[in-house]
Design a protein around this motif. Structure first.
Motif, mmCIF file in Angstrom:
data_model
loop_
_atom_site.group_PDB
_atom_site.id
_atom_site.type_symbol
_atom_site.label_atom_id
_atom_site.label_comp_id
_atom_site.label_asym_id
_atom_site.label_seq_id
_atom_site.Cartn_x
_atom_site.Cartn_y
_atom_site.Cartn_z
ATOM 1 N N ILE A 1 0.888 -1.120 -0.498
ATOM 2 C CA ILE A 1 0.170 0.217 -0.127
ATOM 3 C C ILE A 1 0.765 0.854 -0.221
ATOM 4 N N VAL A 2 2.187 0.902 0.762
ATOM 5 C CA VAL A 2 3.098 2.882 1.088
ATOM 6 C C VAL A 2 3.357 2.601 -0.706
ATOM 7 N N HIS A 3 4.080 1.588 -1.125
ATOM 8 C CA HIS A 3 4.732 1.756 -1.930
ATOM 9 C C HIS A 3 3.800 1.977 -3.991
ATOM 10 N N GLU A 4 2.926 1.749 -3.325
ATOM 11 C CA GLU A 4 1.457 2.076 -4.774
ATOM 12 C C GLU A 4 0.973 3.948 -4.415
ATOM 13 N N HIS A 5 0.841 3.949 -3.292
ATOM 14 C CA HIS A 5 -0.372 4.935 -2.514
ATOM 15 C C HIS A 5 0.729 6.535 -1.658
ATOM 16 N N ALA A 6 2.308 5.972 -2.232
ATOM 17 C CA ALA A 6 3.171 6.898 -1.210
ATOM 18 C C ALA A 6 4.403 6.886 -1.889
ATOM 19 N N PRO A 7 4.574 6.590 -3.332
ATOM 20 C CA PRO A 7 5.368 5.643 -3.759
ATOM 21 C C PRO A 7 7.538 6.752 -4.037
ATOM 22 N N SER A 8 6.914 8.174 -3.296
ATOM 23 C CA SER A 8 8.148 8.791 -2.949
ATOM 24 C C SER A 8 8.533 8.459 -1.787
ATOM 25 N N ALA A 9 7.928 7.964 -1.017
ATOM 26 C CA ALA A 9 8.067 8.167 0.327
ATOM 27 C C ALA A 9 8.522 6.922 0.720
ATOM 28 N N ARG A 10 10.286 6.885 1.670
ATOM 29 C CA ARG A 10 10.578 6.351 2.277
ATOM 30 C C ARG A 10 10.607 5.831 2.999
ATOM 31 N N ILE A 11 10.624 4.224 3.414
ATOM 32 C CA ILE A 11 9.768 2.825 4.571
ATOM 33 C C ILE A 11 10.775 2.549 5.118
ATOM 34 N N ALA A 12 10.634 2.833 6.607
ATOM 35 C CA ALA A 12 11.622 2.524 8.283
ATOM 36 C C ALA A 12 10.252 1.568 8.868
ATOM 37 N N PHE A 13 11.046 0.762 9.437
ATOM 38 C CA PHE A 13 10.936 0.184 10.205
ATOM 39 C C PHE A 13 11.696 -0.255 11.954
ATOM 40 N N ASN A 14 11.200 0.361 12.988
ATOM 41 C CA ASN A 14 11.134 0.201 14.227
ATOM 42 C C ASN A 14 11.325 -1.357 14.982
ATOM 43 N N THR A 15 12.187 -1.330 15.953
ATOM 44 C CA THR A 15 12.136 -2.402 16.609
ATOM 45 C C THR A 15 11.415 -2.300 17.835
ATOM 46 N N GLY A 16 10.968 -1.577 18.143
ATOM 47 C CA GLY A 16 10.039 -1.619 19.001
ATOM 48 C C GLY A 16 9.629 0.129 19.418
ATOM 49 N N PRO A 17 8.409 0.059 20.261
ATOM 50 C CA PRO A 17 7.505 1.431 20.804
ATOM 51 C C PRO A 17 9.310 2.067 20.667
ATOM 52 N N THR A 18 9.605 1.684 20.959
ATOM 53 C CA THR A 18 10.881 3.510 21.868
ATOM 54 C C THR A 18 11.586 3.532 20.740
ATOM 55 N N ASP A 19 11.845 3.198 19.825
ATOM 56 C CA ASP A 19 12.878 3.582 19.125
ATOM 57 C C ASP A 19 12.696 4.001 17.530
ATOM 58 N N SER A 20 10.843 4.087 17.402
ATOM 59 C CA SER A 20 10.299 4.938 16.121
ATOM 60 C C SER A 20 11.689 6.088 15.774
ATOM 61 N N ASP A 21 12.050 6.863 16.496
ATOM 62 C CA ASP A 21 12.804 8.518 16.236
ATOM 63 C C ASP A 21 13.560 7.969 15.364
ATOM 64 N N ALA A 22 14.401 7.263 15.696
ATOM 65 C CA ALA A 22 15.647 6.928 15.294
ATOM 66 C C ALA A 22 15.286 5.932 14.257
ATOM 67 N N ALA A 23 14.681 5.432 13.526
ATOM 68 C CA ALA A 23 13.740 4.295 12.213
ATOM 69 C C ALA A 23 13.522 5.695 11.413
ATOM 70 N N ILE A 24 13.012 6.525 11.568
ATOM 71 C CA ILE A 24 12.720 7.514 10.848
ATOM 72 C C ILE A 24 13.987 8.205 11.134
ATOM 73 N N GLN A 25 14.264 8.756 11.069
ATOM 74 C CA GLN A 25 15.705 9.695 11.173
ATOM 75 C C GLN A 25 16.583 9.061 10.508
ATOM 76 N N ARG A 26 16.764 7.216 10.612
ATOM 77 C CA ARG A 26 17.138 6.729 9.571
ATOM 78 C C ARG A 26 17.123 6.890 7.316
ATOM 79 N N TRP A 27 16.190 7.787 7.954
ATOM 80 C CA TRP A 27 15.740 7.363 6.110
ATOM 81 C C TRP A 27 15.050 9.082 5.633
ATOM 82 N N ALA A 28 14.743 9.705 6.729
ATOM 83 C CA ALA A 28 14.400 10.951 6.573
ATOM 84 C C ALA A 28 15.334 12.400 6.256
#
Length: 122
Positions: free
Chosen positions: A95-122
């Motif tokens: 869905i992300v690939h289809e509806h937000a093709p220019s967005a980077r996709i990130a993955f966290n390892t748990g509920p406390t490192d979402s900021d780090a996952a996003i910063q890797r790709w933003a």
């Protein structure tokens, strides 16, 4: 202009906490909201897109992605790492690939490192 980021994951009211000893709805939401605040304090335009059930998850994400454009979409570990949700995870990535093709996709390892996952790709 601030980079727009979307953190996608299960709403704390629908998580199977038997799989995550010590985690509670309050702890989960607190950790996610803390990462959202941290990102916004760092100059991002961050929001959480909570999912409420596997059957409706793809429709929920499509509606969210249609409403705005995002630089980064992060799919949370509660969806990605839980074998019971493997097919939901697979559909969400597509869905992300289809509806937000220019967005980077990130993955966290748990509920406390979402900021780090996003910063890797933003």
């Amino acid at each position: 202009m601030a980079k727009k980021v979307l953190m996608v994951g299960w709403h704390p009211s629908v998580v199977d906490y038997a799989k995550y000893p010590g985690l509670t709805p309050e702890k989960l939401e607190g950790a996610l909201r803390a990462d959202e605040r941290k990102l916004n304090d760092q100059g991002y335009d961050a929001a959480i897109g909570f999912l409420f059930d596997g059957d409706g998850a793809t429709d929920q994400l499509v509606e969210t992605l249609k409403s705005d454009s995002y630089d980064v979409v992060m799919i949370g570990a509660g969806v990605r790492k839980d074998d019971d949700h493997f097919l939901v995870f697979e559909r969400l990535v597509n869905i992300v690939h289809e509806h937000a093709p220019s967005a980077r996709i990130a993955f966290n390892t748990g509920p406390t490192d979402s900021d780090a996952a996003i910063q890797r790709w933003a």
